[in-house]
Design a protein around this motif. Structure first.
Motif, PDB file in Angstrom:
ATOM      1  N   ALA A 111      57.421  16.759  30.270  1.00 26.05           N
ATOM      2  CA  ALA A 111      57.287  16.457  31.696  1.00 26.05           C
ATOM      3  C   ALA A 111      56.320  15.295  31.909  1.00 26.05           C
ATOM      4  CB  ALA A 111      56.814  17.685  32.458  1.00 26.05           C
ATOM      5  N   ALA A 112      55.237  15.274  31.127  1.00 26.30           N
ATOM      6  CA  ALA A 112      54.254  14.199  31.236  1.00 26.30           C
ATOM      7  C   ALA A 112      54.881  12.850  30.880  1.00 26.30           C
ATOM      8  CB  ALA A 112      53.068  14.479  30.323  1.00 26.30           C
ATOM      9  N   SER A 113      55.663  12.817  29.824  1.00 27.28           N
ATOM     10  CA  SER A 113      56.315  11.569  29.412  1.00 27.28           C
ATOM     11  C   SER A 113      57.288  11.083  30.475  1.00 27.28           C
ATOM     12  CB  SER A 113      57.055  11.770  28.092  1.00 27.28           C
ATOM     13  OG  SER A 113      56.153  12.067  27.049  1.00 27.28           O
ATOM     14  N   TYR A 114      57.980  12.021  31.105  1.00 29.67           N
ATOM     15  CA  TYR A 114      58.965  11.709  32.138  1.00 29.67           C
ATOM     16  C   TYR A 114      58.285  11.059  33.338  1.00 29.67           C
ATOM     17  CZ  TYR A 114      62.791  12.687  35.466  1.00 29.67           C
ATOM     18  OH  TYR A 114      63.794  12.593  36.389  1.00 29.67           O
ATOM     19  N   VAL A 115      57.234  11.689  33.851  1.00 27.81           N
ATOM     20  CA  VAL A 115      56.511  11.157  35.005  1.00 27.81           C
ATOM     21  C   VAL A 115      55.831   9.836  34.643  1.00 27.81           C
ATOM     22  CG1 VAL A 115      54.589  11.557  36.589  1.00 27.81           C
ATOM     23  CG2 VAL A 115      56.180  13.417  36.059  1.00 27.81           C
ATOM     24  N   ASP A 116      55.209   9.788  33.477  1.00 24.44           N
ATOM     25  CA  ASP A 116      54.534   8.579  33.017  1.00 24.44           C
ATOM     26  C   ASP A 116      55.494   7.398  32.973  1.00 24.44           C
ATOM     27  OD1 ASP A 116      52.139   7.318  31.361  1.00 24.44           O
ATOM     28  OD2 ASP A 116      53.970   6.909  30.234  1.00 24.44           O
ATOM     29  N   TYR A 117      56.699   7.625  32.483  1.00 23.51           N
ATOM     30  CA  TYR A 117      57.695   6.549  32.365  1.00 23.51           C
ATOM     31  C   TYR A 117      58.004   5.927  33.720  1.00 23.51           C
ATOM     32  CZ  TYR A 117      62.227   4.282  31.998  1.00 23.51           C
ATOM     33  OH  TYR A 117      63.253   3.378  32.099  1.00 23.51           O
ATOM     34  N   PHE A 118      58.295   6.763  34.706  1.00 23.40           N
ATOM     35  CA  PHE A 118      58.695   6.225  36.008  1.00 23.40           C
ATOM     36  C   PHE A 118      57.532   5.565  36.736  1.00 23.40           C
ATOM     37  CE2 PHE A 118      62.210   9.234  35.319  1.00 23.40           C
ATOM     38  CZ  PHE A 118      63.264   8.356  35.517  1.00 23.40           C
ATOM     39  N   LEU A 119      56.341   6.095  36.588  1.00 20.02           N
ATOM     40  CA  LEU A 119      55.188   5.454  37.218  1.00 20.02           C
ATOM     41  C   LEU A 119      54.911   4.091  36.586  1.00 20.02           C
ATOM     42  CD1 LEU A 119      52.771   8.511  37.605  1.00 20.02           C
ATOM     43  CD2 LEU A 119      53.986   7.327  39.439  1.00 20.02           C
ATOM     44  N   ARG A 120      54.945   4.032  35.260  1.00 17.74           N
ATOM     45  CA  ARG A 120      54.698   2.754  34.585  1.00 17.74           C
ATOM     46  C   ARG A 120      55.800   1.741  34.872  1.00 17.74           C
ATOM     47  NH1 ARG A 120      50.511   2.781  31.037  1.00 17.74           N
ATOM     48  NH2 ARG A 120      49.707   4.823  30.400  1.00 17.74           N
ATOM     49  N   PRO A 130      61.833  20.552  38.316  1.00 20.94           N
ATOM     50  CA  PRO A 130      61.695  19.218  37.722  1.00 20.94           C
ATOM     51  C   PRO A 130      61.516  18.133  38.781  1.00 20.94           C
ATOM     52  CG  PRO A 130      63.980  19.917  37.647  1.00 20.94           C
ATOM     53  CD  PRO A 130      63.192  21.112  38.113  1.00 20.94           C
ATOM     54  N   ILE A 131      60.707  17.144  38.439  1.00 17.66           N
ATOM     55  CA  ILE A 131      60.357  16.090  39.384  1.00 17.66           C
ATOM     56  C   ILE A 131      61.537  15.155  39.611  1.00 17.66           C
ATOM     57  CG2 ILE A 131      58.843  14.112  39.773  1.00 17.66           C
ATOM     58  CD1 ILE A 131      57.375  16.726  39.964  1.00 17.66           C
ATOM     59  N   ASP A 132      61.817  14.872  40.874  1.00 20.85           N
ATOM     60  CA  ASP A 132      62.789  13.850  41.243  1.00 20.85           C
ATOM     61  C   ASP A 132      62.046  12.509  41.245  1.00 20.85           C
ATOM     62  OD1 ASP A 132      64.265  11.942  42.746  1.00 20.85           O
ATOM     63  OD2 ASP A 132      65.348  13.541  43.772  1.00 20.85           O
ATOM     64  N   PRO A 133      62.408  11.563  40.380  1.00 17.50           N
ATOM     65  CA  PRO A 133      61.635  10.315  40.283  1.00 17.50           C
ATOM     66  C   PRO A 133      61.612   9.505  41.568  1.00 17.50           C
ATOM     67  CG  PRO A 133      63.678  10.172  39.019  1.00 17.50           C
ATOM     68  CD  PRO A 133      63.505  11.612  39.390  1.00 17.50           C
ATOM     69  N   VAL A 134      62.705   9.535  42.331  1.00 17.81           N
ATOM     70  CA  VAL A 134      62.738   8.794  43.596  1.00 17.81           C
ATOM     71  C   VAL A 134      61.725   9.381  44.573  1.00 17.81           C
ATOM     72  CG1 VAL A 134      64.150   8.158  45.586  1.00 17.81           C
ATOM     73  CG2 VAL A 134      65.139   8.092  43.295  1.00 17.81           C
ATOM     74  N   VAL A 135      61.693  10.721  44.659  1.00 19.66           N
ATOM     75  CA  VAL A 135      60.740  11.389  45.549  1.00 19.66           C
ATOM     76  C   VAL A 135      59.311  11.175  45.053  1.00 19.66           C
ATOM     77  CG1 VAL A 135      60.015  13.617  46.492  1.00 19.66           C
ATOM     78  CG2 VAL A 135      62.445  13.114  46.238  1.00 19.66           C
ATOM     79  N   LEU A 136      59.125  11.220  43.750  1.00 21.47           N
ATOM     80  CA  LEU A 136      57.799  10.975  43.170  1.00 21.47           C
ATOM     81  C   LEU A 136      57.266   9.615  43.584  1.00 21.47           C
ATOM     82  CD1 LEU A 136      55.468  11.453  41.061  1.00 21.47           C
ATOM     83  CD2 LEU A 136      56.996  10.374  39.382  1.00 21.47           C
TER      84      LEU A 136
END
Length: 215
Positions: free
Chosen positions: A102-111, A187-193
């Motif tokens: 989950a951390a890698s997933y969120v980290d990817y979209f933020l970066r 699970p986090i929706d990247p667009v919403v994040l």
């Protein structure tokens, strides 16, 4: 990060007022708005692509040539991308997440959007990193360190930092009581994040300060 392509070329033609043949010609000639293809080879457009074509169609109706309208679109999109990257480039986000996937997933979209990201695997590490790094926003998993995410949020809010709580549990009310500025279910929706982060930081179209006020 590509949006899901959902609109058929016929639907796009109706919404933009541009005939199907012209949409195909624009794609082939200018190569700027290129539709995805379904398994059967049919063109499919995302919401962003629909907005781009509506922009071009509006400029053409107002007298601009299709070529100039596409060049204007390219300049507009390049400027918008540059603005987003400049807004995000100096922003540091601390991510307190126990799950490495989950951390890698969120980290990817933020970066991908230009944010700097630091990761903490537990509440203790999050406290240390927050003290040394002074991030502008912290994302905290409520179940961090066996459920210590809530106490961490309360502590962080004492400093006035922006906090987004995340959890696989339906914990909207809990997050609000802890003082979190927003809650996102996993699970986090990247667009919403990304939209949530921009809104909280005041860099989205919704929350960016306006020059003109409504009287």
């Amino acid at each position: 990060m590509a949006e899901v392509a959902v609109y058929s070329i016929g639907a796009v033609a109706r919404m933009t007022g541009v005939v199907v043949g012209t949409l195909r010609t624009w794609e082939e000639r200018y190569g700027l708005v290129v539709a995805s293809r379904s398994a059967g080879g049919q063109r499919r457009y995302s919401r962003d692509q629909l907005e781009q074509l509506m922009f071009v169609a509006r400029e053409v109706r107002e007298g601009m040539s299709p070529g100039d309208a596409h060049r204007l679109l390219a300049d507009r999109d390049a400027t918008a991308t540059g603005n987003r990257e400049r807004e995000a480039s100096g922003v540091l986000i601390l991510l307190a997440e126990r799950d490495p996937y989950a951390a890698s997933y969120v980290d990817y979209f933020l970066r991908t959007e230009g944010y700097r990201v630091e990761l903490a695997r537990d509440a203790e590490e999050a406290e240390r990193r927050f003290a040394s790094l002074s991030p502008q926003l912290v994302i905290v998993e409520l179940l961090l360190s066996g459920g210590l995410g809530g106490a961490l949020i309360e502590q962080l809010k004492l400093s006035g930092v922006l906090v987004v709580a995340i959890s696989p549990l339906a914990a909207h009310d809990v997050a609000a009581e802890l003082g979190a500025d927003a809650f996102l279910p996993k699970p986090i929706d990247p667009v919403v994040l990304l939209s949530t982060v921009r809104d909280l930081l005041g860099t989205s179209a919704l929350t960016r300060p306006r020059v003109h006020s409504i009287s």
